[in-house]
Design a protein around this motif. Structure first.
Motif: not given
Length: 140
Positions: A31-49
């Protein structure tokens, strides 16, 4: 374009659903970088999330623990996770990642192929990336 560069101060974060206890900082995605075929994120979980139970038809998903501790449930099997651990979830596997530590849990999460994951994230609600989040991302 031979390379795409995004500085850590430019990252945006999203919560997919208002009641979710995790949110995602987008690193690279189609979405942010058209042409990329994967998704890379830093996923952040709240305490107990945790993530809601989910399954991907074709995508493999990697969770690499940058900081914190948790448990990955894959088809009901619990696997403890701590900083430096990684787990790859194969297509068709129902999975949940849960924060079981005293603070936030941070994972570098990569999904290949994207399988509309980036679109789901970007259609969520934008949330601030905190100074503490950036500190973990920058030392990652």
């Amino acid at each position: 374009m031979p390379a795409l560069l995004r500085r850590s101060g430019d990252y945006k974060a999203y919560r997919i659903s208002p009641d979710d206890t995790n949110y995602m900082v987008c690193i690279a995605d189609p979405v942010a970088d058209p042409g990329i075929g994967f998704t890379a994120i830093v996923e952040i979980y709240e305490k107990g999330g945790k993530t809601p139970p989910n399954t991907h038809a074709a995508a493999q998903e990697l969770f690499y623990v940058l900081a914190g501790e948790g448990v990955a449930y894959c088809d009901g099997q619990a696997t403890p996770l701590r900083t430096g651990d990684s787990i790859v979830v194969m297509p068709g596997t129902e999975h949940i990642v849960e924060n079981t530590g005293p603070g936030k849990l941070y994972t570098l999460t990569v999904m290949v192929p994207n399988e509309a994951f980036a679109e789901l994230i970007h259609n969520g609600t934008e949330v601030p990336v905190t100074a503490a989040d950036l500190a973990v991302i920058r030392r990652g």
